[in-house]
Design a protein around this motif. Structure first.
Motif, short mmCIF file in Angstrom:
data_model
loop_
_atom_site.label_atom_id
_atom_site.label_comp_id
_atom_site.label_asym_id
_atom_site.label_seq_id
_atom_site.Cartn_x
_atom_site.Cartn_y
_atom_site.Cartn_z
N TYR A 27 21.94 42.97 47.96
CA TYR A 27 23.38 42.73 48.75
C TYR A 27 24.57 43.15 47.73
N LEU A 33 26.07 39.28 52.40
CA LEU A 33 25.50 38.11 51.92
C LEU A 33 25.63 36.83 52.92
N ALA A 53 23.44 40.84 44.48
CA ALA A 53 22.65 39.66 44.64
C ALA A 53 21.35 40.36 45.28
N ARG A 55 17.43 40.59 46.87
CA ARG A 55 16.87 40.09 48.05
C ARG A 55 15.84 39.05 47.73
N VAL A 58 17.99 35.99 46.72
CA VAL A 58 18.79 35.44 47.80
C VAL A 58 17.73 34.58 48.82
N LEU A 71 23.54 30.15 45.51
CA LEU A 71 24.62 31.07 46.33
C LEU A 71 25.93 30.86 45.56
N LEU A 75 27.97 34.52 45.06
CA LEU A 75 29.01 34.60 45.78
C LEU A 75 30.52 34.26 45.24
#
Ligand code: SF4
Length: 339
Positions: A27, A33, A53, A55, A58, A71, A75
């Protein structure tokens, strides 16, 4: 159950995906995301540090939870634009310790190499989020020369591969560089700091295992794991494979507000690390880098957490609480009494 049996029985999360394809499909924006995690749309700015990020990482984040501790590490956050006194773009004055491209000389017996400017994940708290990686690109020939120059320094016996993430070098390049180190007996240790096998466990390829195995020098892999939820079966499998090569595996974490600033979380992290053959090594206080002030845990709170952690765990599972200070040849470490 012994490790050999476990290795056969634990599949990787996606047996067909190579680490390169996972990296390609990572991402790369806050909006995608959020969408993947069932979160409402929000601020899509990256504050000068791109979102990245993968997968597999995530997949360990709880869907629909904007406070998930994994997260928060990947993020972007509008507080990254806050200006905070004492926070700078070069908190450890590394630009003054950069004698030639690709090399940072911060420690007396160790030489740190910037192996690459790329990472497989962009951690929002990263102290090198503003580092001038473009000034530190080196060719393979320069790399070999840097190793030779390092080996001529009688006070240095260890090379630290850092970055960026050194495991983003492909296996052939890594093998060539480690073969160069083989030629210099004064180098007795190579340390690899990486977050790649954590965020994309498929990085532990057969070729990498072969590259790291049977070296004249000791190989130390330092994982950067901050929260117990970051460790899933695929990470466990990667660590077991590394362990079977005979490398020493250590972990360093950063104490991060809203991520791991609780003794119970850190105790669980230490237990999980040990169960996958990784020893807790350092718990870093946050380096005061511009854009990361919202992760700061005060010294007072850190002291309370650390005391409680030391009460929870046997001594060998308590990481050293450390702060890196510009100009010091080693990290300042703290016991439970002297923070
Ligand atoms: S992997 Fe390491 S160097 Fe890369 S962004 Fe994260 S903390 Fe920084």
């Amino acid at each position: 159950m012994n490790d050999t049996l476990e290795l056969k029985q634990i599949p990787l999360s996606d047996a067909d995906a190579t680490w390169q394809s996972e990296l390609k499909h990572a991402y790369r924006s806050a909006s995608e995301l959020r969408l993947a995690l069932g979160l409402p749309p929000g601020d899509d700015r990256d504050y000068g540090f791109p979102i990245l990020a993968p997968r597999p990482y995530v997949s360990r984040i709880t869907k629909g939870d904007p406070t998930d501790p994994l997260l928060l590490q990947v993020l972007s956050n509008e507080r990254e634009s806050d200006e905070q006194l004492g926070f700078s773009t070069d908190p450890l004055d590394e630009r003054d310790a950069n004698p030639r491209p690709g090399v940072v000389h911060k420690y007396q017996s160790r030489q740190l190499f910037i192996a690459t400017g790329q990472c497989a994940v962009n951690c929002r708290y990263c102290f090198r989020r503003h580092f001038p990686y473009s000034d530190n690109r080196v060719s393979r020939a320069q790399w070999r020369d840097n190793i030779r120059q390092t080996a001529l320094n009688p006070s240095v016996n260890e090379i630290i591969l850092s970055g960026g993430d050194p495991l983003l070098l492909n296996d052939d390049v890594l093998n060539e560089l480690l073969n160069e180190v083989e030629r210099h007996p004064s180098i007795t240790r190579v340390r690899i700091h990486t977050r790649l096998p954590l965020v994309i466990p498929q990085r532990i390829t057969d070729a990498l295992i072969a590259t790291l195995s049977n070296r004249r020098f000791k190989v130390i892999v330092v994982w950067h794991i901050n929260h117990p939820n970051e460790i899933d079966e695929a990470v466990k499998f990667a660590a077991l494979r590394l362990q079977q090569t005979g490398v020493t595996q250590l972990n360093q974490s950063v104490l991060l507000k809203s991520v791991n600033n609780a003794a119970v979380t850190l105790a669980e992290l230490s237990e999980r690390l040990f169960s996958i053959h990784i020893l807790p090594y350092y718990l870093h206080l946050l380096d005061r880098v511009a854009g990361a002030a919202h992760f700061l845990v005060s010294d007072r709170e850190a002291k309370l957490i650390y005391r409680e952690l030391a009460e929870h765990l046997p001594g060998f599972l308590v990481p050293k609480l450390a702060r890196e200070t510009s100009g010091n040849y080693s990290k300042n470490t703290f016991g439970t009494d002297n923070l």
